[in-house]
Design a protein around this motif. Sequence first.
Motif, PDB file in Angstrom:
ATOM      1  N   PHE A  89     -45.061 -68.016  78.022  1.00  0.00           N
ATOM      2  CA  PHE A  89     -46.306 -68.781  78.021  1.00  0.00           C
ATOM      3  C   PHE A  89     -46.982 -68.802  76.653  1.00  0.00           C
ATOM      4  O   PHE A  89     -47.524 -69.833  76.241  1.00  0.00           O
ATOM      5  CB  PHE A  89     -47.269 -68.206  79.073  1.00  0.00           C
ATOM      6  CG  PHE A  89     -46.763 -68.317  80.482  1.00  0.00           C
ATOM      7  CD1 PHE A  89     -46.545 -69.553  81.054  1.00  0.00           C
ATOM      8  CD2 PHE A  89     -46.485 -67.186  81.242  1.00  0.00           C
ATOM      9  CE1 PHE A  89     -46.076 -69.676  82.363  1.00  0.00           C
ATOM     10  CE2 PHE A  89     -46.019 -67.296  82.535  1.00  0.00           C
ATOM     11  CZ  PHE A  89     -45.802 -68.530  83.100  1.00  0.00           C
ATOM     12  N   THR A  90     -46.920 -67.717  75.928  1.00  0.00           N
ATOM     13  CA  THR A  90     -47.557 -67.674  74.606  1.00  0.00           C
ATOM     14  C   THR A  90     -46.863 -68.642  73.648  1.00  0.00           C
ATOM     15  O   THR A  90     -47.519 -69.398  72.910  1.00  0.00           O
ATOM     16  CB  THR A  90     -47.499 -66.240  74.030  1.00  0.00           C
ATOM     17  OG1 THR A  90     -48.175 -65.354  74.926  1.00  0.00           O
ATOM     18  CG2 THR A  90     -48.170 -66.174  72.678  1.00  0.00           C
ATOM     19  N   LYS A  91     -45.526 -68.659  73.665  1.00  0.00           N
ATOM     20  CA  LYS A  91     -44.774 -69.567  72.799  1.00  0.00           C
ATOM     21  C   LYS A  91     -45.007 -71.026  73.209  1.00  0.00           C
ATOM     22  O   LYS A  91     -45.217 -71.901  72.343  1.00  0.00           O
ATOM     23  CB  LYS A  91     -43.294 -69.222  72.880  1.00  0.00           C
ATOM     24  CG  LYS A  91     -42.409 -70.074  71.973  1.00  0.00           C
ATOM     25  CD  LYS A  91     -40.950 -69.626  72.071  1.00  0.00           C
ATOM     26  CE  LYS A  91     -40.062 -70.471  71.171  1.00  0.00           C
ATOM     27  NZ  LYS A  91     -38.634 -70.060  71.269  1.00  0.00           N
ATOM     28  N   ALA A  92     -45.003 -71.280  74.532  1.00  0.00           N
ATOM     29  CA  ALA A  92     -45.212 -72.651  75.008  1.00  0.00           C
ATOM     30  C   ALA A  92     -46.605 -73.146  74.645  1.00  0.00           C
ATOM     31  O   ALA A  92     -46.789 -74.319  74.254  1.00  0.00           O
ATOM     32  CB  ALA A  92     -45.013 -72.700  76.521  1.00  0.00           C
ATOM     33  N   ASN A  93     -47.582 -72.305  74.768  1.00  0.00           N
ATOM     34  CA  ASN A  93     -48.961 -72.703  74.425  1.00  0.00           C
ATOM     35  C   ASN A  93     -49.067 -73.030  72.934  1.00  0.00           C
ATOM     36  O   ASN A  93     -49.757 -73.979  72.530  1.00  0.00           O
ATOM     37  CB  ASN A  93     -49.926 -71.573  74.797  1.00  0.00           C
ATOM     38  CG  ASN A  93     -51.375 -71.956  74.577  1.00  0.00           C
ATOM     39  OD1 ASN A  93     -51.884 -72.923  75.160  1.00  0.00           O
ATOM     40  ND2 ASN A  93     -52.065 -71.192  73.740  1.00  0.00           N
ATOM     41  N   ASP A 105     -54.548 -69.919  79.528  1.00  0.00           N
ATOM     42  CA  ASP A 105     -54.857 -68.685  80.272  1.00  0.00           C
ATOM     43  C   ASP A 105     -53.608 -67.842  80.489  1.00  0.00           C
ATOM     44  O   ASP A 105     -53.632 -66.602  80.350  1.00  0.00           O
ATOM     45  CB  ASP A 105     -55.482 -69.041  81.620  1.00  0.00           C
ATOM     46  CG  ASP A 105     -56.868 -69.673  81.477  1.00  0.00           C
ATOM     47  OD1 ASP A 105     -57.474 -69.512  80.393  1.00  0.00           O
ATOM     48  OD2 ASP A 105     -57.327 -70.309  82.440  1.00  0.00           O
ATOM     49  N   ALA A 106     -52.508 -68.523  80.843  1.00  0.00           N
ATOM     50  CA  ALA A 106     -51.256 -67.788  81.044  1.00  0.00           C
ATOM     51  C   ALA A 106     -50.780 -67.162  79.744  1.00  0.00           C
ATOM     52  O   ALA A 106     -50.258 -66.030  79.725  1.00  0.00           O
ATOM     53  CB  ALA A 106     -50.192 -68.730  81.612  1.00  0.00           C
ATOM     54  N   ALA A 107     -50.951 -67.884  78.607  1.00  0.00           N
ATOM     55  CA  ALA A 107     -50.564 -67.350  77.295  1.00  0.00           C
ATOM     56  C   ALA A 107     -51.396 -66.122  76.929  1.00  0.00           C
ATOM     57  O   ALA A 107     -50.892 -65.118  76.385  1.00  0.00           O
ATOM     58  CB  ALA A 107     -50.720 -68.439  76.236  1.00  0.00           C
TER      59      ALA A 107
END
Length: 339
Positions: A35-39, A62-64
Amino acid sequence: MRKLLIAAAAWAILSGTAHAVPDDKTRDTIKALKFTKANAYAKAIDSYCFADHPFATQPLADAAQQEAEFRQEIGEQEKATDIIADADRMAAEHLKVDQSACAPAASFVEGVVATIDDAKQPMEAIKQSLAEAKAAQEKAALAEKRNTTCRELQSRADAATLENLVPLRMPLLDCADVLGVDNIAKVDKRIEGMRAEQKAADEAKAKQQTAATGELARKAEAAAAEAKKPTPSPSSNKAADVAAIMAKPATKPAAKPAQAGMEFVGKWDQVDGNCRGRLWDLNTKSYDGTPVTNIERNGNNFRVELSDGYSFALRNVTNRTLTWYSLESGDSFSLKRCR
């Protein structure tokens, strides 16, 4: 290994940077999150690609954020904000210089976003696992800290005097789970022994003080009694001397010539010169047992000084008569040489 983990946890708690140490499965699950990379790529797509709709959304953010906090918790990075910032920088640098990467990035972001709802329950499980791991570490660290505190307390007690040991008894009792349930019995026995030793020492000291006080009192009484004794006057001393002389047996000695220049040397009496009564033995060495220290002559008169400070005069000395005179009491006796 367990001691190392406890030591690390204790240091983390004391320094305020505690990290949970969950099981390997939880750690692998956290590392697999994207999630951090996708965000980060969603924000880069919105900035550098020609997307037909915004890719960056709040649910993804939020998920990131949650993933970054998980990674911070297991100690991969110092702070969650740094993890997000690093991901944002890498994604921006990638898409800024390579526009051909926009399409693959968009596909990646859309695939990750599609898993957000399904990931909610696993994310809650991760949170629970990290919380339990952190609580266990804090408990172990506190136990280790308590163990150290109790051991240090025991060391202080081992070296303490009676005065300092008694206040440590209750804290030592609280450490029974660390030091052993029989430890307080040993402490009580030691306190009892030290009190007995102190009592014996105090009693011995009291006896010494009593003896010293009694000795001082006896000396004071003796001094007071001595001070009350009357001091005999010179006249009474000489009267006693005269009485002693008069009490001597009337033994008539053979007449001897006087020493040259000292006509008074010889035996004398106070009656008739027959030496049947009170005798006077005059010489240059001693008088009635007291050494003569000085003799002064003035014509037919002599002054005789004794070693005790007493002195008397022999006046009008002839071959047959003289007068004995006390310079202190004024007593005077007419004497005749023994024949």
